[in-house]
Design an enzyme around this catalytic site. Structure first.
Site, mmCIF file in Angstrom:
data_model
loop_
_atom_site.group_PDB
_atom_site.id
_atom_site.type_symbol
_atom_site.label_atom_id
_atom_site.label_comp_id
_atom_site.label_asym_id
_atom_site.label_seq_id
_atom_site.Cartn_x
_atom_site.Cartn_y
_atom_site.Cartn_z
ATOM 1 N N GLY A 1 -1.611 2.290 -7.147
ATOM 2 C CA GLY A 1 -2.379 2.495 -8.384
ATOM 3 C C GLY A 1 -1.762 3.581 -9.252
ATOM 4 N N CYS B 1 -4.590 6.325 -4.449
ATOM 5 C CA CYS B 1 -4.010 4.971 -4.361
ATOM 6 C C CYS B 1 -2.570 5.067 -4.851
ATOM 7 C CB CYS B 1 -4.824 4.011 -5.229
ATOM 8 S SG CYS B 1 -4.191 2.321 -5.222
ATOM 9 N N CYS C 1 0.851 -1.199 0.000
ATOM 10 C CA CYS C 1 0.000 0.000 0.000
ATOM 11 C C CYS C 1 0.881 1.241 0.000
ATOM 12 C CB CYS C 1 -0.918 -0.004 1.224
ATOM 13 S SG CYS C 1 -1.969 1.467 1.288
ATOM 14 N N HIS D 1 -3.134 -4.593 -10.335
ATOM 15 C CA HIS D 1 -3.809 -3.388 -10.859
ATOM 16 C C HIS D 1 -4.229 -3.594 -12.308
ATOM 17 C CE1 HIS D 1 -2.860 -0.754 -7.425
ATOM 18 N NE2 HIS D 1 -1.815 -1.538 -7.301
ATOM 19 N N GLU E 1 -10.676 0.612 -5.489
ATOM 20 C CA GLU E 1 -9.697 -0.284 -4.884
ATOM 21 C C GLU E 1 -10.280 -1.644 -4.515
ATOM 22 O OE1 GLU E 1 -6.949 0.783 -1.913
ATOM 23 O OE2 GLU E 1 -6.832 2.892 -2.529
#
Ligand SMILES: N[C@H](CCC[C@H](N)C(=O)O)C(=O)O
Length: 278
Positions: free
Chosen positions: A224, A221, A71, A163, A212
């Protein structure tokens, strides 16, 4: 339980320090505490744990109770947390994650205040079966995916977590809630997927909105944004360094040609500290 509420560009987390290992009830705690009506409210529950390989280990639970391998916004928050509390003695630290191993983090500090955090997010993973996507190919670029009668073209990238990047006419006004949930659980993605809808504004600027995995629509994100930059370079749409503008603000992302690592730079903020009965 003591906690610190933090966010990176509005992607918000309940940060917990002091556990020796991930509590067995972490999934249930994440669901309860991330609930924005009956709990504290957050996109995720983040544990700062001891690490053999780095200064600390970060484990991240999504608000639906699932654990994520990585993350980006949370690792910036964790880095600020341990620096502000004197739990590390340098502005260069190493945070271990499940998805990307030991990650080097550089804090930019001004008068003792952490201004921005730069994270080495490691090398992107492009091989289909490692992302994972149910496509056995060296890379998954500009492929088609169909959901509810509509066909999209996507590029898949893993930053430790999966992703799916889709280019649309205007990411800012795109109907994220209509299509994000359908693609998150699409059978092409055996471990589900984070879905990014992106619009390239120039070779150094992309607008992106994200649905997400395990958390739904968030304001930002980090992984992302990294996946979006990598996808944009692979598709010839941007240079290797660009500003990714999310609903919650901007991240500077660079995919370094020399070491093949992706670097993410952005803020991390504390909202408040608290104690919650669990
Ligand atoms: N929901 C993500 C984890 C959080 C990633 C995001 N908040 C970031 O900043 O990278 C997943 O299940 O892979």
């Amino acid at each position: 339980m003591e906690f610190t509420k933090m966010h990176g560009l509005g992607n918000d987390f309940i940060v917990v320090y002091g556990e020796q290992e991930l509590p067995a009830n972490a999934p249930e705690l994440a669901i309860a505490l991330c609930n924005r009506f009956f709990g504290i409210g957050a996109d995720g529950l983040v544990y700062i744990l001891p690490s053999e390989r780095g200064d600390y280990m970060m484990r991240i639970m999504n608000s639906d109770g699932s654990e994520a391998e990585q993350c980006g916004n949370a690792i910036r928050c964790v880095s600020k947390y341990v620096y502000d509390r004197g739990l590390v003695s340098s502005e260069q630290i190493v945070i271990e994650t499940i998805g990307a191993g030991e990650q080097k983090v550089t804090l930019k500090v001004n008068d003792g205040v952490v201004e921005t955090v730069t994270v080495d997010m490691g090398e992107p993973v492009l091989a289909g079966l490692q992302i994972p996507v149910a496509i056995d190919a060296e890379s998954v670029l500009d492929q088609t995916i169909e959901a509810d009668g509509r066909e999209f073209r996507f590029t898949a990238v893993s930053m430790g977590n999966p992703h799916c990047v889709i280019y649309v006419d205007d990411a800012v006004t795109f109907d994220l809630a209509a299509w994000g949930p359908k693609l998150e659980v699409h059978p092409l993605f055996p471990r589900k997927v984070n879905v990014e809808f992106a619009t390239v504004r120039s070779r150094s600027h992309v607008d992106m909105r994200v649905w997400e995995r395990g958390a739904g629509p968030t304001l930002a994100c980090g992984t992302g944004a990294c996946a979006t930059l990598v996808s944009s370079v692979l598709n010839g749409l941007t240079d290797r360094a660009a500003k990714i503008s999310l609903k919650g603000g901007d991240l500077e992302i660079e995919w370094n040609e020399a070491d093949n690592h992706v670097y993410m730079t952005g803020p991390a903020e504390v909202v408040y500290t608290g104690t919650v009965s669990i």
